[in-house]
Design a protein around this motif. Structure first.
Motif, PDB file in Angstrom:
ATOM      1  N   CYS A   1       0.878  -1.175   0.000  1.00 54.76           N
ATOM      2  CA  CYS A   1       0.000   0.000   0.000  1.00 54.76           C
ATOM      3  C   CYS A   1       0.909   1.217   0.000  1.00 54.76           C
ATOM      4  O   CYS A   1       1.668   1.428   0.951  1.00 54.76           O
ATOM      5  CB  CYS A   1      -0.913   0.019   1.219  1.00 54.76           C
ATOM      6  N   ASP A   2       0.863   2.000  -1.067  1.00 52.11           N
ATOM      7  CA  ASP A   2       1.729   3.172  -1.164  1.00 52.11           C
ATOM      8  C   ASP A   2       1.388   4.222  -0.112  1.00 52.11           C
ATOM      9  O   ASP A   2       2.268   4.948   0.338  1.00 52.11           O
ATOM     10  CB  ASP A   2       1.654   3.771  -2.562  1.00 52.11           C
ATOM     11  N   ILE A   3       0.128   4.299   0.304  1.00 54.57           N
ATOM     12  CA  ILE A   3      -0.256   5.242   1.361  1.00 54.57           C
ATOM     13  C   ILE A   3       0.421   4.835   2.667  1.00 54.57           C
ATOM     14  O   ILE A   3       1.001   5.665   3.363  1.00 54.57           O
ATOM     15  CB  ILE A   3      -1.796   5.291   1.535  1.00 54.57           C
ATOM     16  N   GLN A   4       0.362   3.544   2.999  1.00 54.71           N
ATOM     17  CA  GLN A   4       1.030   3.060   4.211  1.00 54.71           C
ATOM     18  C   GLN A   4       2.544   3.251   4.125  1.00 54.71           C
ATOM     19  O   GLN A   4       3.215   3.391   5.141  1.00 54.71           O
ATOM     20  CB  GLN A   4       0.715   1.582   4.452  1.00 54.71           C
ATOM     21  N   ALA A   5       3.069   3.276   2.903  1.00 50.08           N
ATOM     22  CA  ALA A   5       4.508   3.473   2.705  1.00 50.08           C
ATOM     23  C   ALA A   5       4.887   4.954   2.754  1.00 50.08           C
ATOM     24  O   ALA A   5       6.041   5.305   2.574  1.00 50.08           O
ATOM     25  CB  ALA A   5       4.943   2.863   1.382  1.00 50.08           C
ATOM     26  N   GLY A   6       3.895   5.840   2.976  1.00 45.76           N
ATOM     27  CA  GLY A   6       4.185   7.255   3.128  1.00 45.76           C
ATOM     28  C   GLY A   6       3.980   8.114   1.898  1.00 45.76           C
ATOM     29  O   GLY A   6       4.260   9.307   1.920  1.00 45.76           O
ATOM     30  N   LYS A   7       3.468   7.534   0.821  1.00 47.37           N
ATOM     31  CA  LYS A   7       3.210   8.318  -0.393  1.00 47.37           C
ATOM     32  C   LYS A   7       1.826   8.971  -0.302  1.00 47.37           C
ATOM     33  O   LYS A   7       0.991   8.568   0.504  1.00 47.37           O
ATOM     34  CB  LYS A   7       3.290   7.420  -1.631  1.00 47.37           C
ATOM     35  N   SER A   8       1.583   9.948  -1.140  1.00 46.46           N
ATOM     36  CA  SER A   8       0.297  10.648  -1.103  1.00 46.46           C
ATOM     37  C   SER A   8      -0.781   9.947  -1.921  1.00 46.46           C
ATOM     38  O   SER A   8      -1.973  10.204  -1.736  1.00 46.46           O
ATOM     39  CB  SER A   8       0.459  12.088  -1.588  1.00 46.46           C
ATOM     40  N   THR A   9      -0.399   9.079  -2.842  1.00 49.53           N
ATOM     41  CA  THR A   9      -1.347   8.301  -3.632  1.00 49.53           C
ATOM     42  C   THR A   9      -0.893   6.850  -3.650  1.00 49.53           C
ATOM     43  O   THR A   9       0.228   6.534  -3.269  1.00 49.53           O
ATOM     44  CB  THR A   9      -1.448   8.810  -5.090  1.00 49.53           C
ATOM     45  N   CYS A  10      -1.769   5.983  -4.098  1.00 52.63           N
ATOM     46  CA  CYS A  10      -1.438   4.558  -4.163  1.00 52.63           C
ATOM     47  C   CYS A  10      -1.623   4.047  -5.589  1.00 52.63           C
ATOM     48  O   CYS A  10      -2.413   4.608  -6.359  1.00 52.63           O
ATOM     49  CB  CYS A  10      -2.332   3.772  -3.205  1.00 52.63           C
ATOM     50  N   TRP A  11      -0.929   2.989  -5.923  1.00 49.40           N
ATOM     51  CA  TRP A  11      -1.029   2.388  -7.256  1.00 49.40           C
ATOM     52  C   TRP A  11      -2.476   2.020  -7.578  1.00 49.40           C
ATOM     53  O   TRP A  11      -2.918   2.118  -8.712  1.00 49.40           O
ATOM     54  CB  TRP A  11      -0.122   1.155  -7.372  1.00 49.40           C
ATOM     55  N   CYS A  12      -3.257   1.638  -6.566  1.00 51.03           N
ATOM     56  CA  CYS A  12      -4.630   1.180  -6.821  1.00 51.03           C
ATOM     57  C   CYS A  12      -5.572   2.319  -7.189  1.00 51.03           C
ATOM     58  O   CYS A  12      -6.668   2.068  -7.685  1.00 51.03           O
ATOM     59  CB  CYS A  12      -5.160   0.395  -5.627  1.00 51.03           C
ATOM     60  N   PHE A  13      -5.152   3.574  -6.985  1.00 50.61           N
ATOM     61  CA  PHE A  13      -5.986   4.709  -7.376  1.00 50.61           C
ATOM     62  C   PHE A  13      -6.121   4.790  -8.898  1.00 50.61           C
ATOM     63  O   PHE A  13      -7.012   5.462  -9.395  1.00 50.61           O
ATOM     64  CB  PHE A  13      -5.400   6.023  -6.863  1.00 50.61           C
ATOM     65  N   GLU A  14      -5.230   4.128  -9.622  1.00 48.85           N
ATOM     66  CA  GLU A  14      -5.204   4.204 -11.083  1.00 48.85           C
ATOM     67  C   GLU A  14      -6.119   3.185 -11.755  1.00 48.85           C
ATOM     68  O   GLU A  14      -6.303   3.231 -12.959  1.00 48.85           O
ATOM     69  CB  GLU A  14      -3.781   3.995 -11.589  1.00 48.85           C
ATOM     70  N   ILE A  15      -6.677   2.256 -10.987  1.00 49.84           N
ATOM     71  CA  ILE A  15      -7.533   1.236 -11.588  1.00 49.84           C
ATOM     72  C   ILE A  15      -8.986   1.512 -11.224  1.00 49.84           C
ATOM     73  O   ILE A  15      -9.282   2.300 -10.328  1.00 49.84           O
ATOM     74  CB  ILE A  15      -7.119  -0.186 -11.156  1.00 49.84           C
ATOM     75  N   GLU A  16      -9.907   0.860 -11.929  1.00 47.33           N
ATOM     76  CA  GLU A  16     -11.325   1.037 -11.623  1.00 47.33           C
ATOM     77  C   GLU A  16     -11.622   0.481 -10.235  1.00 47.33           C
ATOM     78  O   GLU A  16     -11.033  -0.512  -9.806  1.00 47.33           O
ATOM     79  CB  GLU A  16     -12.179   0.327 -12.665  1.00 47.33           C
ATOM     80  N   ALA A  17     -12.552   1.135  -9.536  1.00 43.11           N
ATOM     81  CA  ALA A  17     -12.922   0.707  -8.178  1.00 43.11           C
ATOM     82  C   ALA A  17     -13.449  -0.720  -8.209  1.00 43.11           C
ATOM     83  O   ALA A  17     -14.148  -1.130  -9.140  1.00 43.11           O
ATOM     84  CB  ALA A  17     -13.970   1.655  -7.616  1.00 43.11           C
ATOM     85  N   ARG A  18     -13.074  -1.460  -7.197  1.00 36.60           N
ATOM     86  CA  ARG A  18     -13.479  -2.864  -7.089  1.00 36.60           C
ATOM     87  C   ARG A  18     -14.360  -3.066  -5.864  1.00 36.60           C
ATOM     88  O   ARG A  18     -14.256  -2.360  -4.876  1.00 36.60           O
ATOM     89  CB  ARG A  18     -12.241  -3.775  -6.924  1.00 36.60           C
ATOM     90  N   GLN A  19     -15.187  -4.096  -5.937  1.00 38.10           N
ATOM     91  CA  GLN A  19     -15.967  -4.526  -4.791  1.00 38.10           C
ATOM     92  C   GLN A  19     -15.088  -5.481  -4.000  1.00 38.10           C
ATOM     93  O   GLN A  19     -14.647  -6.499  -4.521  1.00 38.10           O
ATOM     94  CB  GLN A  19     -17.237  -5.236  -5.253  1.00 38.10           C
ATOM     95  N   THR A  20     -14.786  -5.142  -2.758  1.00 42.52           N
ATOM     96  CA  THR A  20     -13.935  -6.002  -1.946  1.00 42.52           C
ATOM     97  C   THR A  20     -14.782  -6.741  -0.917  1.00 42.52           C
ATOM     98  O   THR A  20     -15.883  -6.314  -0.572  1.00 42.52           O
ATOM     99  CB  THR A  20     -12.832  -5.201  -1.237  1.00 42.52           C
ATOM    100  N   LEU A  21     -14.253  -7.832  -0.426  1.00 40.39           N
ATOM    101  CA  LEU A  21     -14.977  -8.677   0.512  1.00 40.39           C
ATOM    102  C   LEU A  21     -14.447  -8.539   1.936  1.00 40.39           C
ATOM    103  O   LEU A  21     -14.764  -9.347   2.786  1.00 40.39           O
ATOM    104  CB  LEU A  21     -14.873 -10.143   0.063  1.00 40.39           C
ATOM    105  N   THR A  22     -13.651  -7.513   2.184  1.00 35.65           N
ATOM    106  CA  THR A  22     -13.089  -7.344   3.511  1.00 35.65           C
ATOM    107  C   THR A  22     -14.045  -6.581   4.407  1.00 35.65           C
ATOM    108  O   THR A  22     -14.916  -5.852   3.935  1.00 35.65           O
ATOM    109  CB  THR A  22     -11.741  -6.594   3.455  1.00 35.65           C
ATOM    110  N   ASP A  23     -13.897  -6.745   5.711  1.00 32.38           N
ATOM    111  CA  ASP A  23     -14.742  -6.047   6.673  1.00 32.38           C
ATOM    112  C   ASP A  23     -14.425  -4.561   6.746  1.00 32.38           C
ATOM    113  O   ASP A  23     -15.288  -3.750   7.020  1.00 32.38           O
ATOM    114  CB  ASP A  23     -14.571  -6.664   8.072  1.00 32.38           C
ATOM    115  N   SER A  24     -13.189  -4.213   6.516  1.00 34.03           N
ATOM    116  CA  SER A  24     -12.759  -2.824   6.637  1.00 34.03           C
ATOM    117  C   SER A  24     -12.598  -2.190   5.259  1.00 34.03           C
ATOM    118  O   SER A  24     -11.936  -2.758   4.395  1.00 34.03           O
ATOM    119  CB  SER A  24     -11.425  -2.758   7.385  1.00 34.03           C
ATOM    120  N   PRO A  25     -13.173  -0.996   5.056  1.00 34.07           N
ATOM    121  CA  PRO A  25     -13.002  -0.339   3.752  1.00 34.07           C
ATOM    122  C   PRO A  25     -11.561   0.116   3.514  1.00 34.07           C
ATOM    123  O   PRO A  25     -11.176   0.394   2.393  1.00 34.07           O
ATOM    124  CB  PRO A  25     -13.949   0.858   3.835  1.00 34.07           C
ATOM    125  N   ASN A  26     -10.748   0.175   4.571  1.00 35.66           N
ATOM    126  CA  ASN A  26      -9.357   0.604   4.442  1.00 35.66           C
ATOM    127  C   ASN A  26      -8.381  -0.559   4.296  1.00 35.66           C
ATOM    128  O   ASN A  26      -7.180  -0.352   4.292  1.00 35.66           O
ATOM    129  CB  ASN A  26      -8.958   1.470   5.635  1.00 35.66           C
TER     130      ASN A  26
END
Length: 101
Positions: A62-87
């Protein structure tokens, strides 16, 4: 030139199903300095990571957790995830398998 390409290219809503690079990473690859190419390849291969993927328990970046202002996943279409936490950040492989919104 080094590349994570595995010649199984398919644009899966902004992420390549073969090498797991974003379309931006692919289109800008030749212009990236070598250190940036190597960093992206390390992230894809889970050589570097910030956490474990909550879906598969493998290393993930996660580039945000690594201290960057954006993450690689911001460049792809939003996905439906199955995790309990949106973060909760999924690895590139698991995120590429999730349906788009």
């Amino acid at each position: 030139m080094k590349s994570p390409c595995v010649a199984k290219c398919k644009n899966n809503a902004g992420i390549c199903s073969g090498c797991l690079r974003t379309m931006t990473e692919i289109s800008h690859w030749i212009a990236y300095p070598e250190h940036q190419q190597l960093a992206i390849m390390a992230e894809i291969k889970a050589i570097t990571s910030t956490h474990q993927c909550p879906q598969c328990q493998q290393p993930a970046q996660c580039d945000i957790q690594a201290g960057k202002s954006t993450c690689w996943c911001f460049e792809i279409e939003a996905r439906q995830t199955l995790t309990d936490s949106p973060n909760a950040c999924l690895c590139r492989q698991c995120l590429s398998l999730m349906p788009t919104l």
